[in-house]
Write a protein that holds these residues in place. Structure first.
Motif, PDB file in Angstrom:
ATOM      1  N   THR A 412      39.083  46.663  39.831  1.00 29.96           N
ATOM      2  CA  THR A 412      39.178  45.292  39.317  1.00 29.96           C
ATOM      3  C   THR A 412      40.262  44.543  40.073  1.00 29.96           C
ATOM      4  O   THR A 412      41.324  45.099  40.369  1.00 29.96           O
ATOM      5  N   ARG A 413      39.986  43.294  40.403  1.00 30.57           N
ATOM      6  CA  ARG A 413      40.942  42.461  41.127  1.00 30.57           C
ATOM      7  C   ARG A 413      41.353  41.275  40.253  1.00 30.57           C
ATOM      8  O   ARG A 413      40.536  40.713  39.530  1.00 30.57           O
ATOM      9  N   PHE A 414      42.628  40.913  40.313  1.00 34.94           N
ATOM     10  CA  PHE A 414      43.151  39.786  39.539  1.00 34.94           C
ATOM     11  C   PHE A 414      43.092  38.508  40.378  1.00 34.94           C
ATOM     12  O   PHE A 414      43.485  38.501  41.546  1.00 34.94           O
ATOM     13  N   ASP A 415      42.616  37.447  39.759  1.00 31.93           N
ATOM     14  CA  ASP A 415      42.595  36.122  40.375  1.00 31.93           C
ATOM     15  C   ASP A 415      43.585  35.250  39.597  1.00 31.93           C
ATOM     16  O   ASP A 415      43.292  34.814  38.482  1.00 31.93           O
ATOM     17  N   LEU A 416      44.753  35.024  40.179  1.00 35.99           N
ATOM     18  CA  LEU A 416      45.813  34.283  39.502  1.00 35.99           C
ATOM     19  C   LEU A 416      45.720  32.807  39.837  1.00 35.99           C
ATOM     20  O   LEU A 416      45.625  32.421  41.009  1.00 35.99           O
ATOM     21  N   ARG A 417      45.748  31.974  38.803  1.00 32.82           N
ATOM     22  CA  ARG A 417      45.732  30.523  38.965  1.00 32.82           C
ATOM     23  C   ARG A 417      46.954  29.965  38.249  1.00 32.82           C
ATOM     24  O   ARG A 417      46.918  29.632  37.059  1.00 32.82           O
ATOM     25  N   LYS A 450      34.533  43.696  37.437  1.00 29.52           N
ATOM     26  CA  LYS A 450      34.495  42.353  38.012  1.00 29.52           C
ATOM     27  C   LYS A 450      35.879  41.722  37.963  1.00 29.52           C
ATOM     28  O   LYS A 450      36.773  42.218  37.274  1.00 29.52           O
ATOM     29  N   ASP A 451      36.037  40.634  38.670  1.00 28.42           N
ATOM     30  CA  ASP A 451      37.341  39.978  38.769  1.00 28.42           C
ATOM     31  C   ASP A 451      37.795  39.478  37.400  1.00 28.42           C
ATOM     32  O   ASP A 451      36.993  39.032  36.569  1.00 28.42           O
ATOM     33  N   ILE A 453      40.272  36.661  35.775  1.00 24.13           N
ATOM     34  CA  ILE A 453      40.933  35.397  36.116  1.00 24.13           C
ATOM     35  C   ILE A 453      42.063  35.157  35.105  1.00 24.13           C
ATOM     36  O   ILE A 453      41.834  35.173  33.891  1.00 24.13           O
ATOM     37  N   THR A 455      44.855  32.340  34.105  1.00 23.55           N
ATOM     38  CA  THR A 455      45.177  30.923  34.301  1.00 23.55           C
ATOM     39  C   THR A 455      46.363  30.559  33.435  1.00 23.55           C
ATOM     40  O   THR A 455      46.437  30.954  32.255  1.00 23.55           O
ATOM     41  N   ASP A 469      37.431  37.520  31.632  1.00 23.82           N
ATOM     42  CA  ASP A 469      36.686  38.602  32.270  1.00 23.82           C
ATOM     43  C   ASP A 469      35.213  38.237  32.285  1.00 23.82           C
ATOM     44  O   ASP A 469      34.773  37.309  31.602  1.00 23.82           O
TER      45      ASP A 469
END
Length: 584
Positions: A412-417, A450-451, A453, A455, A469
């Motif tokens: 799993t990959r983290f998408d940081l906003r 899955k990624d 996110i 925020t 998720d």
């Protein structure tokens, strides 16, 4: 170039608009207060409804009675007037059929003696006879016209010939001899400024050598005065009756509404925790029995609440005691398990595997024991905050760093906003970091690789962190159940990261301790999103959230569908989805 006075009128125009807007605002506020009073007062609704119905009934009955009375009075007056006009017609017919040179055929009654003193013309003698019979213009007046000389007429008491309406003249001229016609008219007198309502009866009379038109005018002054008095009396009586009915409705509804209002106030105090609240019982009617049942319900409720409090205290004490008592043997077992785990390479594979399993389960047991201790602190009301002003971005980064190892194991990959500017808020960073770790662990476990996110958002009064998720999601109704202790959406599914089932429950308690919200959204097949909203200032009331609970792509899809079909978008229909505490 505009005239110089244009700049002077502009401020006046703005001032007038401001006055109009102010009047509108005050009107809307007054209307709002009236509507609130109307909605909250059962007594006002009953009295107003009774008043409106009473006014309607009294008005209808009053109009009906007045019309019947007017018809009866006018009809009676018409019958009497017709009788008098008929008698006059017989008398006048005798005069008009006499010759001027034949005085021997004249009548010798009082009317004849009066007529003999006048002109010798038959029409003059006839008009004198009519004046003598009437005696007064208040009784009636008359006009005689010669059909051969339309401009010539004789009248009694200075009546104006314009009192004869054209419609009556047409009826008389087209009717047979001695056939009377009657119409309501306005009677005019010479020298008078106003007309008098009345009845006009016209008839053609055969004379010598031609026919004559005889018109009688009967004033309705007395009848109008009487009907006006009756009308005023009906209005006064009707108003008094309406007020009396309103007073009766007020008294009756007060007898019913007052006990209900007292019961409502007692229920509010009972709901506020005053379990000793009771109602006074008077009499044996339905309201008295309602008060009795209410008191019994309050007593049973107080007893059950007391029993539940005692049971809850026993349970909390049991959990706390067991958690503390388990620490000592757990420490001993932990030391032995560490020894076996460190020397597992010297054992055969089966025993080495058993040592590894025992080590993992001990770690999970320690986590569960720590969570139970934390839950017991919340149940006992002993949890406190160590508040400090921190940057939410730093807290998020620390939580993500602690979750990196677990995310790598689940691909799993983290998408940081994160915002570019600092996002400061007063909070207990240790507890908020624990909330975020639990949310990240939950997203990793249910995200299916899955990624995820993350925020961060903020506004003037609050900050928020959303963890999104794209896994299995939540079914309708599970948004609140997910925060229950030991709850799982699929009980048959094993925990892949060894959670205790208390993480989200503790996270919600931590959020509530900060005065914030922890909310969940989910949809099957579209994943889920958890949103943590906190006030910037500790202790301040949280009124909204800078982030939407529904993910933006889902919201855009719903909005697009809402334009295609007449279905209201949840984000537009429920303000809680955009920031309220009751989002779904």
């Amino acid at each position: 170039m505009p005239p110089p006075y244009a700049t002077q009128k502009q401020p006046r125009r703005r001032t007038f608009r401001q006055i109009v807007r102010g009047v509108r605002r005050r009107t809307r506020r007054a209307g709002g207060r009236v509507r609130r009073v109307w909605r909250r007062s059962l007594q006002l609704q009953v009295v107003t409804s009774t008043l409106v119905i009473s006014v309607t009934v009294v008005a209808v009955l009053g109009v009906y009675l007045m019309q019947r009375m007017i018809t009866s009075v006018v009809q009676g007056r018409l019958v009497a007037a017709t009788a008098e006009a008929t008698a006059d017609r017989v008398l006048i017919s005798g005069y008009l059929n006499q010759s001027i040179d034949d005085p021997s055929k004249q009548s010798v009654n009082e009317s004849d003696r009066v007529a003999k003193n006048a002109s010798d013309a038959p029409i003059d003698r006839a008009i004198q006879a009519l004046a003598a019979r009437a005696g007064s213009p208040d009784r009636y007046t008359a006009i005689i016209r010669d059909t051969m000389m339309p401009g010539e007429y004789r009248a009694t008491y200075n009546i104006d010939p314009r009192s004869i309406p054209a419609s009556l003249q047409d009826k008389v001229r087209k009717s047979d001899i001695n056939a009377a016609s009657s119409v309501p008219v306005s009677i005019y007198y010479k020298g008078a400024t106003a007309s008098v309502p009345g009845l006009a009866i016209g008839v053609r009379v055969q004379g010598v050598p031609t026919t004559y038109e005889l018109y009688h005018f009967f004033p309705l002054t007395e009848e109008e005065r009487m009907l006006s008095s009756v009308r005023q009396m009906l209005v006064v009586v009707g108003a008094g009756l309406v007020l009396l009915l309103a007073a009766v409705a007020y008294l009756v509804t007060r007898q019913v509404v007052t006990p209900v209002r007292l019961a409502r106030q007692a229920a509010e105090r009972l709901a506020a925790g005053r379990l000793d609240e009771r109602l006074k019982v008077r009499g044996e009617d339905d309201l008295a029995r309602l008060a009795t049942q209410f008191n019994e319900m309050a007593a049973n409720l107080a007893l059950k609440i007391h029993q539940l409090e005692e049971l809850s205290q026993v349970q909390r004490k049991f959990v706390s005691d067991v958690s503390h008592e388990l620490r000592t043997p757990l420490t001993t077992v932990r030391m032995a398990a560490d020894l076996l785990y460190d020397n597992r390479e010297d054992f055969d594979p089966v025993i080495a595997r058993a040592a590894e399993l025992m080590q993992n389960q001990l770690e999970r047991f320690e986590s569960m024991l720590a969570d139970l201790l934390e839950i017991s602190r919340y149940d006992a009301g002993a949890a406190t905050l160590d508040v400090d002003s921190v940057d939410v971005r730093d807290v998020v980064l620390r939580a993500v760093a602690d979750s990196e190892a677990l995310a790598e194991r689940h691909s799993t990959r983290f998408d940081l906003r994160l915002p570019s500017e600092p996002c400061m808020a007063e909070m207990d960073s240790r507890r908020v970091e624990r909330i975020l770790r639990n949310l990240l662990f939950n997203a990793i476990e249910h995200g299916e690789g899955k990624d995820v996110i993350v925020t961060v958002g903020g506004d003037r009064d609050s900050v928020a962190v959303a963890v999104r998720d794209h896994g299995v999601g939540l079914k309708p109704g599970e948004e609140n159940m997910v925060f229950d202790r030991f709850w799982r959406a699929d009980p048959s599914r094993a925990r892949t990261i060894g959670g205790t089932g208390l993480g989200l429950a503790i996270s919600r308690e931590d959020a509530m301790l900060h005065g914030g919200w922890l909310q969940a959204w989910g949809s099957p097949g579209e994943g889920s999103q958890f949103r943590l909203s906190l006030p910037r200032v500790a202790g301040a009331e949280l009124r909204g959230s800078p982030l939407s609970l529904v993910p933006p792509e889902i919201e855009m899809r719903r909005t697009w569908r809402g334009h295609m079909t007449p279905v209201l978008s949840p984000a537009l229909g429920d303000p809680g989805l955009n920031g309220g505490p009751h989002a779904e």
